[in-house]
Design a protein around this motif. Structure first.
Motif, mmCIF file in Angstrom:
data_model
loop_
_atom_site.group_PDB
_atom_site.id
_atom_site.type_symbol
_atom_site.label_atom_id
_atom_site.label_comp_id
_atom_site.label_asym_id
_atom_site.label_seq_id
_atom_site.Cartn_x
_atom_site.Cartn_y
_atom_site.Cartn_z
ATOM 1 N N TYR A 7 28.865 48.008 59.519
ATOM 2 C CA TYR A 7 29.836 47.511 58.141
ATOM 3 C C TYR A 7 31.175 46.921 58.611
ATOM 4 C CZ TYR A 7 27.797 52.779 57.982
ATOM 5 O OH TYR A 7 26.867 53.718 57.220
ATOM 6 N N ALA A 8 31.700 46.444 59.912
ATOM 7 C CA ALA A 8 32.595 45.686 59.517
ATOM 8 C C ALA A 8 32.236 44.506 59.348
ATOM 9 C CB ALA A 8 33.293 45.183 60.856
ATOM 10 N N ARG A 9 30.874 44.207 59.672
ATOM 11 C CA ARG A 9 30.299 42.732 59.181
ATOM 12 C C ARG A 9 29.881 42.376 57.841
ATOM 13 N NH1 ARG A 9 25.067 41.456 58.382
ATOM 14 N NH2 ARG A 9 24.381 43.880 59.496
ATOM 15 N N GLN A 10 29.146 43.318 57.412
ATOM 16 C CA GLN A 10 29.149 43.692 56.176
ATOM 17 C C GLN A 10 30.051 43.612 55.220
ATOM 18 O OE1 GLN A 10 25.405 46.342 54.935
ATOM 19 N NE2 GLN A 10 26.123 47.262 56.775
ATOM 20 N N VAL A 11 31.198 45.024 55.346
ATOM 21 C CA VAL A 11 32.519 44.748 53.638
ATOM 22 C C VAL A 11 34.024 43.607 54.401
ATOM 23 C CG1 VAL A 11 31.358 47.616 53.391
ATOM 24 C CG2 VAL A 11 32.892 47.130 55.201
ATOM 25 N N GLY A 12 33.862 43.794 55.827
ATOM 26 C CA GLY A 12 35.162 42.792 56.091
ATOM 27 C C GLY A 12 35.720 42.188 55.151
ATOM 28 N N VAL A 13 34.612 40.985 54.944
ATOM 29 C CA VAL A 13 34.451 40.065 53.928
ATOM 30 C C VAL A 13 34.684 40.622 52.600
ATOM 31 C CG1 VAL A 13 33.789 37.484 53.133
ATOM 32 C CG2 VAL A 13 33.638 38.276 56.338
ATOM 33 N N VAL A 14 34.009 41.300 52.609
ATOM 34 C CA VAL A 14 34.225 41.909 50.887
ATOM 35 C C VAL A 14 35.200 41.842 50.885
ATOM 36 C CG1 VAL A 14 32.598 43.151 49.202
ATOM 37 C CG2 VAL A 14 31.186 41.891 51.306
ATOM 38 N N THR A 15 35.438 43.156 51.266
ATOM 39 C CA THR A 15 36.653 43.680 50.723
ATOM 40 C C THR A 15 37.727 42.876 51.122
ATOM 41 O OG1 THR A 15 37.026 44.450 53.184
ATOM 42 C CG2 THR A 15 36.390 45.935 51.388
ATOM 43 N N ALA A 16 38.008 41.534 51.875
ATOM 44 C CA ALA A 16 39.276 40.744 51.398
ATOM 45 C C ALA A 16 38.675 40.035 50.765
ATOM 46 C CB ALA A 16 38.779 39.824 52.531
ATOM 47 N N LEU A 17 37.759 38.846 50.317
ATOM 48 C CA LEU A 17 37.209 38.896 49.520
ATOM 49 C C LEU A 17 38.034 39.813 47.821
ATOM 50 C CD1 LEU A 17 34.344 36.729 49.728
ATOM 51 C CD2 LEU A 17 36.546 36.401 50.057
ATOM 52 N N PHE A 18 37.647 40.748 47.876
ATOM 53 C CA PHE A 18 37.722 41.408 46.642
ATOM 54 C C PHE A 18 39.513 41.557 45.965
ATOM 55 C CE2 PHE A 18 38.408 45.692 44.760
ATOM 56 C CZ PHE A 18 38.362 45.063 43.291
ATOM 57 N N CYS A 19 40.621 41.813 47.893
ATOM 58 C CA CYS A 19 41.728 41.879 47.517
ATOM 59 C C CYS A 19 41.972 40.939 47.334
ATOM 60 C CB CYS A 19 42.309 42.201 48.902
ATOM 61 S SG CYS A 19 43.851 42.767 49.054
ATOM 62 N N LEU A 20 42.275 39.598 48.320
ATOM 63 C CA LEU A 20 42.157 38.751 47.800
ATOM 64 C C LEU A 20 42.251 37.818 45.698
ATOM 65 C CD1 LEU A 20 42.130 36.295 50.882
ATOM 66 C CD2 LEU A 20 43.942 37.101 50.072
ATOM 67 N N ALA A 21 40.959 38.469 45.739
ATOM 68 C CA ALA A 21 40.850 38.427 43.451
ATOM 69 C C ALA A 21 41.522 38.612 42.626
ATOM 70 C CB ALA A 21 39.043 38.567 43.685
ATOM 71 N N SER A 22 41.396 40.184 43.162
ATOM 72 C CA SER A 22 42.413 41.313 42.487
ATOM 73 C C SER A 22 43.876 40.814 42.898
ATOM 74 C CB SER A 22 42.591 42.710 43.082
ATOM 75 O OG SER A 22 41.117 42.727 43.822
ATOM 76 N N LEU A 23 44.513 40.766 44.037
ATOM 77 C CA LEU A 23 45.821 40.258 43.898
ATOM 78 C C LEU A 23 46.234 38.749 42.396
ATOM 79 C CD1 LEU A 23 46.492 40.233 47.589
ATOM 80 C CD2 LEU A 23 47.550 41.521 45.495
ATOM 81 N N THR A 24 44.966 37.565 43.154
ATOM 82 C CA THR A 24 45.189 36.637 42.567
ATOM 83 C C THR A 24 44.195 36.514 40.724
ATOM 84 O OG1 THR A 24 44.318 34.843 44.052
ATOM 85 C CG2 THR A 24 43.819 33.963 42.306
ATOM 86 N N LEU A 25 43.983 37.457 40.753
ATOM 87 C CA LEU A 25 43.905 37.549 38.949
ATOM 88 C C LEU A 25 45.125 38.402 38.508
ATOM 89 C CD1 LEU A 25 41.684 38.005 36.622
ATOM 90 C CD2 LEU A 25 41.134 40.435 37.741
ATOM 91 N N GLY A 26 45.243 39.069 39.332
ATOM 92 C CA GLY A 26 47.191 40.047 38.239
ATOM 93 C C GLY A 26 47.724 38.833 38.812
ATOM 94 N N TYR A 27 48.153 37.816 39.290
ATOM 95 C CA TYR A 27 49.102 36.570 39.221
ATOM 96 C C TYR A 27 48.773 35.763 37.777
ATOM 97 C CZ TYR A 27 52.905 33.323 40.123
ATOM 98 O OH TYR A 27 53.832 32.584 40.082
ATOM 99 N N ALA A 28 47.258 34.982 38.194
ATOM 100 C CA ALA A 28 47.446 33.787 37.877
ATOM 101 C C ALA A 28 46.861 34.330 36.125
ATOM 102 C CB ALA A 28 46.124 33.259 38.326
ATOM 103 N N GLY A 29 46.280 35.864 36.068
ATOM 104 C CA GLY A 29 45.914 36.042 34.295
ATOM 105 C C GLY A 29 47.291 36.572 33.654
ATOM 106 N N ALA A 30 48.279 36.559 34.847
ATOM 107 C CA ALA A 30 49.305 36.483 33.699
ATOM 108 C C ALA A 30 50.273 35.753 33.353
ATOM 109 C CB ALA A 30 50.668 37.680 34.767
ATOM 110 N N ARG A 31 50.290 35.235 34.176
ATOM 111 C CA ARG A 31 50.368 33.326 33.803
ATOM 112 C C ARG A 31 50.498 32.675 33.128
ATOM 113 N NH1 ARG A 31 55.835 33.077 34.258
ATOM 114 N NH2 ARG A 31 56.264 31.527 35.149
#
Length: 295
Positions: free
Chosen positions: A196-220
């Motif tokens: 599971y860590a192999r399958q979703v570890g990278v996916v969840t990390a990328l999703f979190c970074l994308a979420s944070l970046t999207l919220g900030y960059a989209g607003a700016r």
């Protein structure tokens, strides 16, 4: 873990208490505040409700996740922002009032958007044979997410002093439940954890970074001021994973569906902290176009 009465009965009750505690922090004025900054609210909600599930779907396709893990990712994407986003927004100079408004609206909308997105994911990823979110379960989601919030708001209106005293204990309780459920979900699948860590570890990390970046960059990009951009980033990046975990474990009765949310519940605090330090140390830029409240 799935057959435990603690999960099937205790966890929904615990989530109801948490959502009741959220209601204790909200007033009608929080919703009225939306009228003063409608642009910021609409931008954040569109990003969270529409764009995040699309990003999650793209990552699922890119990494070719198993059907149950894919449903878990979509359930995570559909979950609302967590109340901890308010704290992170405060720590990094965000507009906490905007966070409160977004949390209030998100918590109500999630009672309806979670069943829709989850049902679509179950059908698309051919998980119907193992999962099912029928009408009765949709009502259960609404009951444990929406009704306690409304009751909490009514109590806040009638007994404001009690609501203020109960805020801290409920927050501590919510953190304890999140830690317990995340740990339990991971331990119960310990034999498969490495996979599971192999399958979703990278996916969840990328999703979190994308979420944070999207919220900030989209607003700016849409010319919101820095404080509102930070608030949007934290609201979109920090999910109420307790909601997702409760639905996965007690409504869908699947530990595997809960794994993405369990992993995300750990990663989001680490990544949100790093992201917060990064954006507060970026070279300052003028907010002349966004210095006045968004309309």
């Amino acid at each position: 873990m799935n057959d435990s009465a603690l999960i099937t009965i205790g966890l929904p009750i615990a989530l109801a208490i948490i959502m009741f505690g959220l209601g204790l922090t909200l007033t009608v004025a929080d919703f009225r505040r939306v009228a003063r900054t409608p642009t910021a609210v609409v931008i954040a909600l569109v990003l969270q409700i529409l764009v995040l599930p699309l990003i999650a779907f793209g990552l699922i396709t890119l990494f070719d996740l198993d059907p149950l893990l894919a449903v878990g990712m979509m359930l995570l994407a559909a979950s609302p922002g967590g109340t901890t986003a308010n704290l992170f927004s405060h720590l990094f100079g965000g507009d906490v009032a905007l966070n409160i408004s977004l949390t209030a609206i998100n918590s109500i909308l999630a009672a309806f958007t979670i069943p829709i997105i989850t049902n679509l994911a179950i059908a698309h990823f051919d998980a119907d044979g193992e999962l099912g979110l029928q009408f009765a379960k949709v009502i259960q989601v609404i009951a444990i997410v929406l009704i306690p919030v409304v009751i909490g708001m009514l109590v806040r209106r009638r007994w404001a002093e009690f609501a203020q005293r109960a805020d801290r204990p409920v927050r501590v309780f919510s953190i304890a439940v999140l830690v317990f459920v995340s740990f339990g979900a991971l331990v119960s699948e310990r034999d498969n954890f490495a996979d599971y860590a192999r399958q979703v570890g990278v996916v969840t990390a990328l999703f979190c970074l994308a979420s944070l970046t999207l919220g900030y960059a989209g607003a700016r990009l849409l010319r919101l001021e820095q404080r509102q951009a930070i608030a949007c980033s934290m609201e979109i990046g920090i999910h109420n994973t307790t909601v997702a975990l409760t639905i996965a474990l007690s409504v869908l009765d699947s530990t595997e569906v809960a794994i993405p949310s369990a992993v995300y519940s750990v990663l989001m605090y680490i990544l949100a902290t790093g992201f917060g330090f990064l954006i507060t140390r970026l070279p300052a830029r003028t907010d002349t176009a966004a210095s006045s409240p968004a309309r």
